[in-house]
Design an enzyme around this catalytic site. Structure first.
Site, PDB file in Angstrom:
ATOM      1  N   HIS A  73       0.814  -1.205   0.000  1.00  0.00           N
ATOM      2  CA  HIS A  73       0.000   0.000   0.000  1.00  0.00           C
ATOM      3  C   HIS A  73       0.851   1.260   0.000  1.00  0.00           C
ATOM      4  CE1 HIS A  73      -3.362  -2.528   2.054  1.00  0.00           C
ATOM      5  NE2 HIS A  73      -3.431  -2.597   0.738  1.00  0.00           N
ATOM      6  N   LEU A 126      -1.113  -0.243  21.439  1.00  0.00           N
ATOM      7  CA  LEU A 126      -2.457  -0.812  21.503  1.00  0.00           C
ATOM      8  C   LEU A 126      -2.592  -1.729  22.727  1.00  0.00           C
ATOM      9  CD1 LEU A 126      -2.987  -1.593  17.709  1.00  0.00           C
ATOM     10  CD2 LEU A 126      -4.450  -0.104  19.104  1.00  0.00           C
ATOM     11  N   GLY A 148      -5.087  -1.317  26.284  1.00  0.00           N
ATOM     12  CA  GLY A 148      -6.129  -2.255  26.688  1.00  0.00           C
ATOM     13  C   GLY A 148      -6.596  -3.213  25.629  1.00  0.00           C
ATOM     14  N   ALA A 149      -6.082  -3.103  24.410  1.00  0.00           N
ATOM     15  CA  ALA A 149      -6.469  -4.042  23.356  1.00  0.00           C
ATOM     16  C   ALA A 149      -5.779  -5.386  23.590  1.00  0.00           C
ATOM     17  CB  ALA A 149      -6.084  -3.489  21.987  1.00  0.00           C
ATOM     18  N   VAL A 204      -3.567  -7.922  22.140  1.00  0.00           N
ATOM     19  CA  VAL A 204      -2.595  -7.934  21.047  1.00  0.00           C
ATOM     20  C   VAL A 204      -1.774  -9.222  21.153  1.00  0.00           C
ATOM     21  CG1 VAL A 204      -0.658  -6.750  19.944  1.00  0.00           C
ATOM     22  CG2 VAL A 204      -2.481  -5.411  21.051  1.00  0.00           C
ATOM     23  N   PRO A 205      -1.815 -10.083  20.146  1.00  0.00           N
ATOM     24  CA  PRO A 205      -1.039 -11.327  20.195  1.00  0.00           C
ATOM     25  C   PRO A 205       0.451 -11.057  20.030  1.00  0.00           C
ATOM     26  CG  PRO A 205      -2.058 -11.095  18.056  1.00  0.00           C
ATOM     27  CD  PRO A 205      -2.568  -9.948  18.893  1.00  0.00           C
ATOM     28  N   THR A 206       1.247 -12.098  20.183  1.00  0.00           N
ATOM     29  CA  THR A 206       2.694 -11.960  20.034  1.00  0.00           C
ATOM     30  C   THR A 206       3.130 -11.990  18.573  1.00  0.00           C
ATOM     31  OG1 THR A 206       2.900 -14.360  20.307  1.00  0.00           O
ATOM     32  CG2 THR A 206       3.134 -12.985  22.287  1.00  0.00           C
ATOM     33  N   SER A 207       2.254 -12.489  17.688  1.00  0.00           N
ATOM     34  CA  SER A 207       2.560 -12.555  16.251  1.00  0.00           C
ATOM     35  C   SER A 207       1.259 -12.696  15.474  1.00  0.00           C
ATOM     36  CB  SER A 207       3.470 -13.755  15.954  1.00  0.00           C
ATOM     37  OG  SER A 207       2.767 -14.971  16.214  1.00  0.00           O
TER      38      SER A 207
END
EC number: 2.3.3.8
Length: 608
Positions: free
Chosen positions: A273, A292, A296-297, A299-302
């Site tokens: 993009h 993020l 408080g979101a 968020v995964p490690t990958s």
């Protein structure tokens, strides 16, 4: 920016720059979801008008095509979504024109490469007028089981696999259209599916932001959790971070910002993009993910762990009783197109004719949408039927009476005129009714009864250009054109055509305005000063008065009036009327058992 739901199962769109495949995919999605009406109300194709045939399930439908955005919006006031498939060169101008229409609430711009300055203007106008702008460089968006934009979610097979034919509980927003399709599938595997999904587009300046849509989702009761897929570059994700910190979002948000691999490259890398290019540490995927998470979101490690995080969040909501299991439904099967269905025997064949004036399906025929029983019960006459079948609307009673008067006055003019003579000769040759009738009708033309349209056309042009009778007549003379509607072989200034007088009397009594007729009379006054036989004939009277009927009724636009004259509607009146007399002459000759006609040789000049 809207604060809640922007699509529903009744949402309709206008599609700019006709593309068959994405429109058909929208219609197939409509059918899959069980919509009663197609989501595409009209197509805008600059320079083109008419209808485009497409399929709505097994049924073939005709979608109106308009040449201008304004005309389309006026014709379809309930269509509030504008889907713009214009190229990057014209996308901005057409999108701005759409945003300025009162009926349009949402504009989706598919094109990539729209100039940033133009995009900023569009964003400013949309926000100032509380409208939603999706894109540029977007695939669009979808509300599961209700509405989708263009190619969103890809093929029908993918839509079914992702369970998008019915609503789920997840609100999803992403910058990437391609990754949206992947995420719809991921979300469907570990949750009850999405409720709404939006791809905001990958340009540097998106028309709406990730946080705009997350805040919308937060206000939609059916959305129980949100999934966000961002990307490196820009600072859009930080507006979501601030919204989370300020407590504006009270539903779980599972987020991931892609592009963590950028740090593996020694130099700055431009991803797919325009906006996917890190301009500093804060624009990196790692920094955004950390922000993020701190806000408080979830968020995964990958990215590989993204699916598990979505599942864990969803399962927790189910355990808490905040999400009730969705009852699965079996979607209908979309009929295959002809080129892929011949071998399997599942075929839908296109129609070859479009008709808008009558319909003989159902219990009774209808003219212009009016059932036959209604026509009889309301006492409609021939003029009313003509108004429905020719003009596709119910005209006022004085208009239909005028039409009937024209038919009565023009039904016949004796056996000596060319049309009647031909019919009589043909009937006496033993030919059938249709052959006899047609032989007479074929004589109708510029010299016999076919000058009504030309009279209307020339009188209208002259009047509209404010030409004096002198300028009009002399101008026609210089061009070598006789003035249509002026002149008669028998009638004179002191022996006017009674039919003309009757028509003029009727019009002066009932018409709101007779400006074109009065102009024709002024022209007649000038032509009579040249020769006593240059009177206004019945063609000229009908032509000028029909212009007054069309203009004075207030039921026709200028474009429609011009089209009526150009197509030949007015000559159609003479053809219809004179058919009555020609049929009468045919029956008269057959009833009298007249022999084969032979023209007397005394009436022929034989010369070398």
């Amino acid at each position: 920016m809207a604060t809640g739901q922007i699509f529903s199962c009744s949402t309709q769109a206008l599609f700019y720059n006709y593309k068959q495949l994405p429109i058909q995919r929208m219609l197939d999605f409509d059918f899959l979801c069980g919509r009663e009406t197609p989501s595409v109300a009209g197509i805008i194709n600059p320079g083109s008008e008419g209808f485009q045939k497409l399929f709505f399930g097994q049924e073939e439908i005709a979608i109106p095509v308009h040449s201008a955005i304004e005309a389309a919006c006026a014709a379809h006031p309930t269509a509030d979504v504008f889907i713009n498939f214009a190229s990057f060169r014209s996308a901005a101008a057409s999108s701005m024109a759409a945003l300025k229409q009162q009926t349009i609430r949402v504009v989706a711009i598919i094109a990539e490469g729209v100039p940033e300055a133009d995009t900023k203007q569009l964003i400013a106008y949309a926000r100032a007028n509380n409208k939603v702008l999706i894109g540029p460089a977007t695939v669009g968006g979808i509300q599961a089981g209700a509405f989708k934009i263009g190619d969103t979610a890809g093929t029908i097979d993918n839509i079914i696999q992702c369970k998008l034919y019915r609503p789920g509980s997840v609100g999803f927003v992403s910058k990437s259209g391609g990754m949206s399709n992947e995420m719809y599938n991921t979300i469907a595997r570990v949750t009850d599916g999405i409720y709404e999904g939006i791809a905001i587009g990958g340009d540097v300046f998106p028309g709406s932001t990730l946080s705009d849509h997350v805040l919308r989702f937060n206000n939609i009761a059916q959305v129980k959790m949100m999934v966000v897929l961002g990307e490196l570059g820009g600072r859009d994700e930080y507006s979501l971070v601030e919204a989370l910190k300020q407590g504006k979002v009270n539903k779980p948000v599972v987020a991931w910002v892609s592009g963590t691999c950028a740090r593996l490259f020694k130099s700055e890398v431009q991803f797919g993009h325009a906006g996917a290019k890190s301009g500093g540490e804060m624009e990196s995927a790692q920094a955004k993910n950390q922000a993020l998470k701190e806000a408080g979101a979830v968020v995964p490690t990958s990215y590989e762990a993204f699916e598990a995080s979505i599942k864990e969040t969803f399962d927790k909501l189910v355990e808490e009783g905040k999400i009730m299991p969705v009852k699965e439904v079996t979607p209908p099967q979309i009929p295959e197109d002809l080129n892929t269905a011949i071998k399997s025997g599942k075929v839908r064949a296109p129609t070859h004719i479009i008709s808008t004036i009558s319909d003989d399906r159902g219990e009774e025929p209808s003219y212009g949408g009016v059932p036959m029983s209604t026509i009889i019960e309301r006492g409609y006459g021939v003029g009313d039927v003509i108004s429905l079948l020719w003009f596709k609307r119910s005209l006022p009673r004085y208009c239909t009476q005028f039409i009937e008067t024209c038919i009565m006055l023009c039904a016949d003019h004796g056996p000596c005129v060319s049309g009647a003579h031909n019919t009589i000769v043909t009937a006496r040759a033993g030919k059938d009714l249709v052959s006899s009738l047609v032989s007479g009708l074929l004589t109708i033309g510029p010299r016999f009864g076919g000058a009504i349209d030309d009279a209307a056309r020339y009188f209208k042009d002259a009047y509209d250009r404010s030409l004096t009778p002198y300028e009009f007549v002399e101008g026609m003379k210089k061009k070598g054109i006789r003035v249509p509607g002026i002149g008669h072989r028998i009638k004179r200034g002191d022996n006017r055509d009674k039919r003309v007088e009757l028509l003029q009397k009727f019009a002066r009594t009932y018409f709101p305005s007779v400006k074109y007729m009065e102009y024709a009379v002024q022209v007649e006054t000038y032509t009579l000063s040249k020769a006593n036989n240059l009177v206004l004939n019945v063609d000229g009277a009908i032509g000028s008065l029909f212009l007054d009927l069309l203009a004075g009724s207030g039921m026709f636009t200028k474009q429609e009036i011009d089209e009526i004259v150009d197509i030949g509607y007015l000559n159609g009146l003479f053809v219809l009327a004179r058919s009555i007399g020609l049929i009468g002459h045919t029956f008269d000759q057959k009833r009298l058992k007249q022999p084969l006609y032979r023209h007397p040789w005394e009436d022929v000049l034989y010369t070398k």
